[in-house]
Design a protein around this motif. Structure first.
Motif, PDB file in Angstrom:
ATOM      1  N   THR A 240       0.837  -1.211   0.000  1.00 57.27           N
ATOM      2  CA  THR A 240       0.000   0.000   0.000  1.00 57.27           C
ATOM      3  C   THR A 240       0.865   1.252   0.000  1.00 57.27           C
ATOM      4  O   THR A 240       0.626   2.189  -0.782  1.00 57.27           O
TER       5      THR A 240
ATOM      6  N   THR B 154      -7.963   1.291  -0.596  1.00 55.50           N
ATOM      7  CA  THR B 154      -9.161   0.672  -0.028  1.00 55.50           C
ATOM      8  C   THR B 154      -9.203  -0.828  -0.320  1.00 55.50           C
ATOM      9  O   THR B 154      -9.582  -1.633   0.534  1.00 55.50           O
TER      10      THR B 154
ATOM     11  N   LEU C 123      -6.851  -2.399   1.951  1.00 62.95           N
ATOM     12  CA  LEU C 123      -7.447  -2.417   3.292  1.00 62.95           C
ATOM     13  C   LEU C 123      -8.349  -3.634   3.463  1.00 62.95           C
ATOM     14  O   LEU C 123      -8.293  -4.326   4.500  1.00 62.95           O
TER      15      LEU C 123
ATOM     16  N   LEU D  45      -7.963   0.132  10.105  1.00 58.74           N
ATOM     17  CA  LEU D  45      -8.049   1.583   9.941  1.00 58.74           C
ATOM     18  C   LEU D  45      -7.380   2.291  11.108  1.00 58.74           C
ATOM     19  O   LEU D  45      -6.608   3.236  10.918  1.00 58.74           O
TER      20      LEU D  45
ATOM     21  N   TYR E 265      -4.412   2.367   8.313  1.00 54.33           N
ATOM     22  CA  TYR E 265      -5.010   2.809   7.054  1.00 54.33           C
ATOM     23  C   TYR E 265      -5.745   4.136   7.146  1.00 54.33           C
ATOM     24  O   TYR E 265      -5.889   4.838   6.131  1.00 54.33           O
TER      25      TYR E 265
ATOM     26  N   LEU F 230      -5.012   6.766   4.240  1.00 50.42           N
ATOM     27  CA  LEU F 230      -6.096   7.331   3.431  1.00 50.42           C
ATOM     28  C   LEU F 230      -6.235   8.826   3.672  1.00 50.42           C
ATOM     29  O   LEU F 230      -6.555   9.590   2.745  1.00 50.42           O
TER      30      LEU F 230
ATOM     31  N   TYR G 155     -17.107   9.489   1.319  1.00 50.36           N
ATOM     32  CA  TYR G 155     -16.145   8.409   1.591  1.00 50.36           C
ATOM     33  C   TYR G 155     -15.336   8.722   2.849  1.00 50.36           C
ATOM     34  O   TYR G 155     -15.142   7.842   3.708  1.00 50.36           O
TER      35      TYR G 155
ATOM     36  N   ILE H 121     -15.194   6.560   6.405  1.00 44.18           N
ATOM     37  CA  ILE H 121     -13.962   6.070   7.015  1.00 44.18           C
ATOM     38  C   ILE H 121     -13.894   6.505   8.479  1.00 44.18           C
ATOM     39  O   ILE H 121     -13.533   5.710   9.372  1.00 44.18           O
TER      40      ILE H 121
END
Length: 232
Positions: free
Chosen positions: A53, A83, A86, A151, A155, A159, A200, A204
């Motif tokens: 990633t 994503t 993820l 997350l 992540y 992100l 989005y 998240i």
């Protein structure tokens, strides 16, 4: 030659081992080392996904900011790729958690009582629980919890960097005064693109911070420095 399940001698092999503490101790030791090796393998797979990633993100951001002529939506492509990674990592985390939960059963109910017998067992029926898990292996946590865990760990930050980079790319490279129209992607109006990106980002945030009861077995969690705490 395969074992006959109806043979009384074969059926009582496990019980005979259970009756001999020396045999049982040796087998549990081998089982623990095997589970630890499998946990380590899945842990490395999680790290590999994160590495990929970060590598893809670096390549996309480098290219996106290398020239004003490069389209801004390439950063959004990076968001989509991140994503996907993820979701892949969340699936791997569910598998990793299976072996980690078994190891925690060993640690809590075998090693901890051996070191401090006065405190007893964490789970009175831990051997039954472990036996059932060996008979019918199942994942212990939902995909939603796995996604939220990844997350929180890494992540959300990755992100967030991509989304901030996209906003900066759209505004900083605008030919004149920046406007919503600069976010357009092909025939899709900029306002629609902005709404999708904001939705989005909110999704998240909600998945990351929404309070929930953890299903995964205990592990070190966020807290005051110097404290070792189980999950809530």
């Amino acid at each position: 030659m395969s074992a006959d399940r109806n043979d009384p001698d074969e059926a009582h092999v496990g019980k005979a081992i259970d009756d001999d503490p020396s045999y049982l101790s040796a087998i549990l030791g081998h089982a623990y080392r095997g589970e630890l090796d499998r946990e380590t393998t899945w842990r490395s797979r999680l790290d590999q996904t994160t590495t990929w990633t970060v590598t893809v993100m670096a390549a996309i951001l480098t290219w996106a900011f290398s020239s004003p002529d490069n389209p801004h939506y390439i950063v959004l492509v990076g968001v989509v790729v991140a994503t996907v990674f993820l979701l892949i990592e969340a699936r791997r985390y569910r598998d990793y958690d299976v072996y980690r939960s078994r190891i925690r059963l060993f640690q809590q109910n075998l090693f901890a009582p051996a070191l401090d017998p006065d405190r007893g067992l964490e789970h009175a029926d831990w051997r039954t629980e472990l036996s059932e898990d060996y008979r019918r292996p199942t994942v212990k946590i939902t995909l939603r919890e796995a996604v939220a865990n990844r997350l929180k760990r890494i992540y959300a930050a990755l992100l967030g960097v991509l989304l901030f980079a996209w906003v900066f790319r759209v505004t900083a490279f605008a030919p004149t005064q920046a406007s919503v129209d600069d976010a357009a992607v092909g025939t899709v109006p900029g306002s629609v693109v902005v709404v999708i990106v904001v939705a989005y980002a909110l999704a998240i945030v909600v998945v990351t911070v929404w309070p929930r009861e953890r299903e995964a077995k205990e592990e070190f969690r966020e807290g005051e420095y110097g404290e070792w705490k189980d999950s809530e």
